[in-house]
Write a protein that holds these residues in place. Structure first.
Motif, PDB file in Angstrom:
ATOM      1  N   ASN A 173       0.846  -1.198   0.000  1.00  0.00           N
ATOM      2  CA  ASN A 173       0.000   0.000   0.000  1.00  0.00           C
ATOM      3  C   ASN A 173       0.875   1.238   0.000  1.00  0.00           C
ATOM      4  O   ASN A 173       2.079   1.185   0.312  1.00  0.00           O
ATOM      5  CB  ASN A 173      -0.916   0.010   1.226  1.00  0.00           C
ATOM      6  CG  ASN A 173      -2.031  -1.013   1.121  1.00  0.00           C
ATOM      7  OD1 ASN A 173      -1.843  -2.178   1.451  1.00  0.00           O
ATOM      8  ND2 ASN A 173      -3.189  -0.586   0.653  1.00  0.00           N
ATOM      9  N   MET A 174       0.283   2.365  -0.333  1.00  0.00           N
ATOM     10  CA  MET A 174       1.028   3.615  -0.431  1.00  0.00           C
ATOM     11  C   MET A 174       1.694   3.999   0.895  1.00  0.00           C
ATOM     12  O   MET A 174       2.769   4.603   0.905  1.00  0.00           O
ATOM     13  CB  MET A 174       0.084   4.736  -0.862  1.00  0.00           C
ATOM     14  CG  MET A 174      -0.669   4.488  -2.152  1.00  0.00           C
ATOM     15  SD  MET A 174       0.389   4.531  -3.603  1.00  0.00           S
ATOM     16  CE  MET A 174       0.547   6.309  -3.825  1.00  0.00           C
ATOM     17  N   GLU A 175       1.052   3.635   2.021  1.00  0.00           N
ATOM     18  CA  GLU A 175       1.586   3.991   3.335  1.00  0.00           C
ATOM     19  C   GLU A 175       2.949   3.379   3.624  1.00  0.00           C
ATOM     20  O   GLU A 175       3.679   3.852   4.497  1.00  0.00           O
ATOM     21  CB  GLU A 175       0.602   3.536   4.439  1.00  0.00           C
ATOM     22  CG  GLU A 175      -0.704   4.287   4.454  1.00  0.00           C
ATOM     23  CD  GLU A 175      -1.775   3.660   3.587  1.00  0.00           C
ATOM     24  OE1 GLU A 175      -2.946   4.005   3.752  1.00  0.00           O
ATOM     25  OE2 GLU A 175      -1.430   2.822   2.710  1.00  0.00           O
ATOM     26  N   GLU A 176       3.311   2.326   2.881  1.00  0.00           N
ATOM     27  CA  GLU A 176       4.576   1.633   3.127  1.00  0.00           C
ATOM     28  C   GLU A 176       5.743   2.252   2.379  1.00  0.00           C
ATOM     29  O   GLU A 176       6.890   1.836   2.579  1.00  0.00           O
ATOM     30  CB  GLU A 176       4.426   0.163   2.743  1.00  0.00           C
ATOM     31  CG  GLU A 176       3.369  -0.576   3.551  1.00  0.00           C
ATOM     32  CD  GLU A 176       3.167  -1.997   3.079  1.00  0.00           C
ATOM     33  OE1 GLU A 176       3.927  -2.886   3.509  1.00  0.00           O
ATOM     34  OE2 GLU A 176       2.246  -2.231   2.263  1.00  0.00           O
ATOM     35  N   MET A 177       5.476   3.233   1.536  1.00  0.00           N
ATOM     36  CA  MET A 177       6.512   3.833   0.699  1.00  0.00           C
ATOM     37  C   MET A 177       6.978   5.175   1.267  1.00  0.00           C
ATOM     38  O   MET A 177       6.244   5.833   1.998  1.00  0.00           O
ATOM     39  CB  MET A 177       5.971   4.032  -0.723  1.00  0.00           C
ATOM     40  CG  MET A 177       5.516   2.744  -1.393  1.00  0.00           C
ATOM     41  SD  MET A 177       6.887   1.630  -1.734  1.00  0.00           S
ATOM     42  CE  MET A 177       6.236   0.076  -1.131  1.00  0.00           C
ATOM     43  N   ASP A 178       8.198   5.586   0.899  1.00  0.00           N
ATOM     44  CA  ASP A 178       8.717   6.894   1.304  1.00  0.00           C
ATOM     45  C   ASP A 178       7.860   7.980   0.652  1.00  0.00           C
ATOM     46  O   ASP A 178       7.778   8.054  -0.573  1.00  0.00           O
ATOM     47  CB  ASP A 178      10.174   7.023   0.858  1.00  0.00           C
ATOM     48  CG  ASP A 178      10.795   8.369   1.234  1.00  0.00           C
ATOM     49  OD1 ASP A 178      10.146   9.159   1.963  1.00  0.00           O
ATOM     50  OD2 ASP A 178      11.927   8.643   0.780  1.00  0.00           O
ATOM     51  N   PRO A 179       7.217   8.840   1.450  1.00  0.00           N
ATOM     52  CA  PRO A 179       6.309   9.834   0.851  1.00  0.00           C
ATOM     53  C   PRO A 179       7.019  10.961   0.109  1.00  0.00           C
ATOM     54  O   PRO A 179       6.406  11.599  -0.759  1.00  0.00           O
ATOM     55  CB  PRO A 179       5.549  10.389   2.069  1.00  0.00           C
ATOM     56  CG  PRO A 179       6.496  10.213   3.213  1.00  0.00           C
ATOM     57  CD  PRO A 179       7.227   8.929   2.933  1.00  0.00           C
ATOM     58  N   ASP A 180       8.278  11.239   0.423  1.00  0.00           N
ATOM     59  CA  ASP A 180       8.930  12.454  -0.075  1.00  0.00           C
ATOM     60  C   ASP A 180       9.016  12.558  -1.600  1.00  0.00           C
ATOM     61  O   ASP A 180       8.652  13.601  -2.165  1.00  0.00           O
ATOM     62  CB  ASP A 180      10.322  12.608   0.550  1.00  0.00           C
ATOM     63  CG  ASP A 180      10.245  12.934   2.032  1.00  0.00           C
ATOM     64  OD1 ASP A 180       9.131  13.171   2.543  1.00  0.00           O
ATOM     65  OD2 ASP A 180      11.305  12.941   2.693  1.00  0.00           O
TER      66      ASP A 180
END
Length: 403
Positions: free
Chosen positions: A372-379
């Motif tokens: 899911n998107m929450e597991e990735m580096d947001p920057d």
């Protein structure tokens, strides 16, 4: 430089493919397929006119796994971008597994015969994707997608923990129609008429659909009634932020929309139970979707702005006590149409689909399995939002916002 295969030819797909073509340094070869090839050809013609880039088009039934596998093997993409309907997620994931190709979508799986949104079906693919050495990225739209990244950016840069989270989705646009939906009518109405659910004290609490309404003053839109409802990012946000005491999702609807929807629901037109009409079996909601204006036709007449963001309260990262932050994007329907020929609801989903694809094909977001998107580096994702049409702002509020 990479080859991508996009499945689906609605408004979101149109935006995504236009934006991919505007980034030829990332997407060297773009292919587009859907059940109706003429829709793909129309998008391809628009992309050619706007950018000069040629898009190859195909006719495919995304639920036919062998045909999907053959198409993937013919195109040889490094990524399949699923912008079709949510109940087609699993067949496309099956095809990607068999062909050994990475996968991305914007909405979680939902069975045809039940308005039930949850990630369990797709999370169950994790081990198989891991064993195949490929990656699936779920929910790279706006909500889910950007709202998830917004939340994790706040947790990385502003808040050590998040105690409460409210996601606010406001479409302040006016398309001039008596009743129309700004994204797929079938999915939109199934979402709105389903029971509301929110996360509180370690479990989901269910309440009747559209039962809780509050007014909120949205920047660049004004005061709007918003309704608490269920949205799939609440499930993944709760999973990856176990300290959260409460998480809710709110969406705005005008009085005219609510009146029309109530009447349609009362007379059975929003039902997904099959009925017989003159010897032919039809599903009322699918028939209704067929007669409503198509979302991709609303761009030229839609005026106004969307305003979508997250309000999070929690322990400050700098140890200064509890703080509240509001992070959001405001998008103009007119500007979205001028750039891609689509209204802002399609734009705010299609651009993140392009950015998530860019993260994967460039090797910025990597992994084997289902993520899911929450597991990735947001920057890096947040940086691309600013550069590609969805700039965001963040502000500290005086204190928690209670609805």
């Amino acid at each position: 430089m990479s080859t991508v295969l996009v499945i689906g030819a609605g408004g979101v797909s149109s935006v995504c493919v236009h934006k991919m073509a505007m980034n030829k340094d990332i997407f060297s070869d773009i292919h587009l397929a859907s059940r109706t090839r003429r829709k793909c050809d129309a998008i391809a013609a628009s992309v050619k006119e706007c950018t000069g880039v040629d898009i190859a088009t195909y006719e495919i039934d995304a639920e036919e796994v062998p045909a999907m596998v053959n198409l993937i093997r013919q195109v040889k993409p490094s990524l399949v971008v699923n912008l079709a309907l949510p109940y087609q997620d699993l067949p496309i994931m099956d095809a990607c597994l068999e062909a050994g190709v990475n996968y991305l979508d914007t909405a979680n799986y939902e069975p045809k015969d039940e308005a039930k949104f949850e990630y369990s079906w797709q999370w169950a693919y994790h081990d198989r994707f891991k064993q195949a050495g490929i990656m699936a990225l779920l929910g790279s739209g706006f909500d889910p997608g950007v709202t998830s990244v917004f939340t994790m950016w706040l947790k990385k840069h502003k808040l050590k923990t998040i105690r409460t989270l409210d996601i606010l989705d406001c479409n302040g646009g006016d398309h001039g129609q008596h009743f129309a939906t700004n994204f797929n009518p079938e999915i939109n109405i199934r979402e709105v008429t389903a029971p509301a659910r929110h996360w509180e004290n370690g479990e989901f609490v269910e309440t009747p659909a559209m039962a809780k309404k509050v007014e909120f003053d949205f920047e660049a839109v004004g005061p709007k009634n918003m309704y608490m409802m269920y949205h799939e990012e609440l499930e993944s946000l709760a999973k990856f932020n176990p300290e959260m005491e409460r998480a809710r999702f709110w969406m705005t609807f005008g009085d005219q929309y609510i009146t029309h929807l109530t009447v349609l629901q009362n007379v059975g037109m929003t039902s997904i139970e099959p009925i017989k009409y003159k010897g032919v079996e039809i599903i009322p909601l699918q028939f209704l979707a067929a007669v409503l204006p198509k979302p991709e036709t609303l761009g030229e007449t839609t005026k106004g702005n969307t305003n979508i963001g997250c309000i999070a309260t929690g322990e400050a990262l700098d140890g200064s006590g509890e703080k509240t932050f509001y992070i959001k994007n405001i998008c103009s329907h007119e500007a979205a149409y001028e750039e891609t020929g689509n209204q802002a609801v399609s734009y705010t989903t299609g651009v993140p689909a392009m950015i998530g694809s860019a993260m994967m094909v460039q090797g910025i977001w990597t992994g084997v399995g289902v993520f899911n998107m929450e597991e990735m580096d947001p920057d890096p994702f947040m940086d691309m939002l600013n550069k590609h049409g969805l700039p965001w702002t963040v502000e500290e509020l005086p204190g928690p916002v209670e609805f």
